[in-house]
Design a protein around this motif. Sequence first.
Motif, PDB file in Angstrom:
ATOM      1  N   GLY A 159      -9.879  -6.061 -55.806  1.00  0.00           N
ATOM      2  CA  GLY A 159     -11.211  -5.619 -55.390  1.00  0.00           C
ATOM      3  C   GLY A 159     -11.210  -4.481 -54.407  1.00  0.00           C
ATOM      4  N   THR A 160     -10.069  -3.772 -54.269  1.00  0.00           N
ATOM      5  CA  THR A 160     -10.011  -2.693 -53.281  1.00  0.00           C
ATOM      6  C   THR A 160      -9.888  -1.313 -53.920  1.00  0.00           C
ATOM      7  N   GLY A 161     -10.175  -1.197 -55.224  1.00  0.00           N
ATOM      8  CA  GLY A 161     -10.262   0.122 -55.840  1.00  0.00           C
ATOM      9  C   GLY A 161      -8.989   0.657 -56.453  1.00  0.00           C
ATOM     10  N   LYS A 162      -8.127  -0.226 -56.964  1.00  0.00           N
ATOM     11  CA  LYS A 162      -6.868   0.246 -57.547  1.00  0.00           C
ATOM     12  C   LYS A 162      -7.108   1.095 -58.805  1.00  0.00           C
ATOM     13  N   LYS A 172     -22.828   6.974 -59.232  1.00  0.00           N
ATOM     14  CA  LYS A 172     -22.783   5.510 -59.113  1.00  0.00           C
ATOM     15  C   LYS A 172     -22.614   5.076 -57.663  1.00  0.00           C
ATOM     16  N   GLY A 173     -22.828   6.014 -56.726  1.00  0.00           N
ATOM     17  CA  GLY A 173     -22.757   5.661 -55.312  1.00  0.00           C
ATOM     18  C   GLY A 173     -21.354   5.549 -54.757  1.00  0.00           C
ATOM     19  N   ILE A 174     -20.349   6.051 -55.495  1.00  0.00           N
ATOM     20  CA  ILE A 174     -18.964   6.020 -55.000  1.00  0.00           C
ATOM     21  C   ILE A 174     -18.709   7.337 -54.276  1.00  0.00           C
ATOM     22  N   LEU A 175     -18.715   7.292 -52.948  1.00  0.00           N
ATOM     23  CA  LEU A 175     -18.683   8.519 -52.153  1.00  0.00           C
ATOM     24  C   LEU A 175     -17.433   8.662 -51.292  1.00  0.00           C
ATOM     25  N   SER A 176     -16.828   7.542 -50.874  1.00  0.00           N
ATOM     26  CA  SER A 176     -15.661   7.631 -49.988  1.00  0.00           C
ATOM     27  C   SER A 176     -14.552   6.725 -50.526  1.00  0.00           C
ATOM     28  N   PRO A 177     -13.298   7.112 -50.322  1.00  0.00           N
ATOM     29  CA  PRO A 177     -12.187   6.349 -50.899  1.00  0.00           C
ATOM     30  C   PRO A 177     -11.829   5.115 -50.076  1.00  0.00           C
ATOM     31  N   PHE A 178     -11.216   4.140 -50.755  1.00  0.00           N
ATOM     32  CA  PHE A 178     -10.649   2.971 -50.098  1.00  0.00           C
ATOM     33  C   PHE A 178      -9.217   3.292 -49.681  1.00  0.00           C
ATOM     34  N   PRO A 179      -8.602   2.472 -48.809  1.00  0.00           N
ATOM     35  CA  PRO A 179      -7.240   2.777 -48.335  1.00  0.00           C
ATOM     36  C   PRO A 179      -6.216   2.988 -49.446  1.00  0.00           C
ATOM     37  N   ILE A 180      -6.230   2.160 -50.487  1.00  0.00           N
ATOM     38  CA  ILE A 180      -5.246   2.318 -51.555  1.00  0.00           C
ATOM     39  C   ILE A 180      -5.449   3.653 -52.272  1.00  0.00           C
ATOM     40  N   GLN A 181      -6.718   4.095 -52.385  1.00  0.00           N
ATOM     41  CA  GLN A 181      -6.999   5.380 -53.038  1.00  0.00           C
ATOM     42  C   GLN A 181      -6.558   6.548 -52.149  1.00  0.00           C
TER      43      GLN A 181
END
Length: 481
Positions: free
Chosen positions: A37-40, A8-17
């Motif tokens: 909206g930041t990937g919790k 699904k194109g999710i390749l790199s984590p967000f800061p919270i992750q």
Amino acid sequence: MVDALATKGILSPFPIQEQTIPLGLEGQDIIGQAKTGTGKTLGFGLPLLQELGLNPEPGVKALVVVPTRELCVQVAEDLTLAASNRGTQVAAIYGGKAYEGQVEQLKAGAQVVVGTPGRLLDLANQRMLSLKDVKVMVLDEADKMLDLGFLADIEKLFAQTSPTRHTMLFSATMPGPIVALARRFMNRPIHIRATDPNEGLTQANIKHVVYRAHSLDKDEVISRILQAEGRGKTVIFTRTKRAAAKLVEELNDRGFNAAAVHGDLNQDQRERAMAAFKAGKKDILIATDVAARGIDVNDVTHVINHTVPDDHDTYLHRAGRTGRAGKTGIAVTFVDWDDLHKWALIDRALEMKQPEPVETYSSSPHLYSDLDIPEGTKGRLPGAGPVRPREPRVTEGDRGGRSGGRDGNRSGGGRDANRSGGDRASTSGSRPPRERNHGTTDVVRESAEGGGTHDGTSPTRRRRTRSRRGGAGNPTPPPAA
């Protein structure tokens, strides 16, 4: 799981992750706080799935509690994607749907349950859902559960799980009662705030535009904003269910492709509207706050607040429907004259430095320049067809509340009746006189009941026929005095 997310194109984590996943993998209790909206979801979802193993035993081993049905569906979809290469089954348990399908999923051995508090407790009380083997428990959007009055239900759910469970609590804001809840049910939690210290309370990738608008002009302004350059999917928030239903009808009549999600719709209708919006069949979603936390669509470009939100937290959650996954977005808010004080509080809390919204109409030049609307844009799309005729306004006379309204009084029950010898009626205005004046009582009562000259008879003719004793209009003469 990395391979599943890559599809699904999710390749790199967000800061919270980045900050929560390593701690979650170690079994550390976490309070995660980050902007919407930041990937919790994956911040708690990946450690949860990893903890259960590749092929967990049948039965509920992990519980994720969410405040709304829409968010329940969204979180369940995200976890199902992450677990697609594993032997882990995810079940969404929420109200508004039949029990049978959800009970079947539990009987089939679903290991992860995502649910709303009410339906979870219902099934637990009926002994169809057992939480005694839960290893991991997550509260998502905990502050919203506090707003909706779910705190007592959450405590009951916690009480049914093992005290040695791994607990994670995630939210965009952290009010005092939620922190107190965390202290009671968590074991030495680490509080993680994934925010840039140099960034304000609002997301930097969202442009915030605030207008003081007239309620009668809002539909026209919205219709022009919806024709802005580069507009993608758009979410419009209304204060009431009735306003949402009215606006979706108005926009569809103007040629736009809109759907609505609010509390007067049944669950199937709400899910169909959300599915059509996500799939792009509808590009405008009109919603009340019930859906604000469940709209996780990455390509929403505009959010429009039809009325001012109640507080700054609600504003953040509404605006957070756009600018998700690192993209940019625009949030437009309309402030009515009566709501200027409410906006001033939100502006001060969020440090937006826009305490006085600029007065704006659909013809204002700055509306076009602010939002990249092409010059000459009108409020109806070219192929929308003719304007719908408006329903006539209902007056008190039409409702039968008063004697024929103003027109009725003029034509029969007012001046003309007084001229025909009923001098006493002149002192009472439009109120019919008492029964003592037998010569004019029937005249006034007839015109009050008949509503003036609606039967086509002229006032003069009616006066003559009704006021004659023994005439055609009054066949039975009154008794002698």
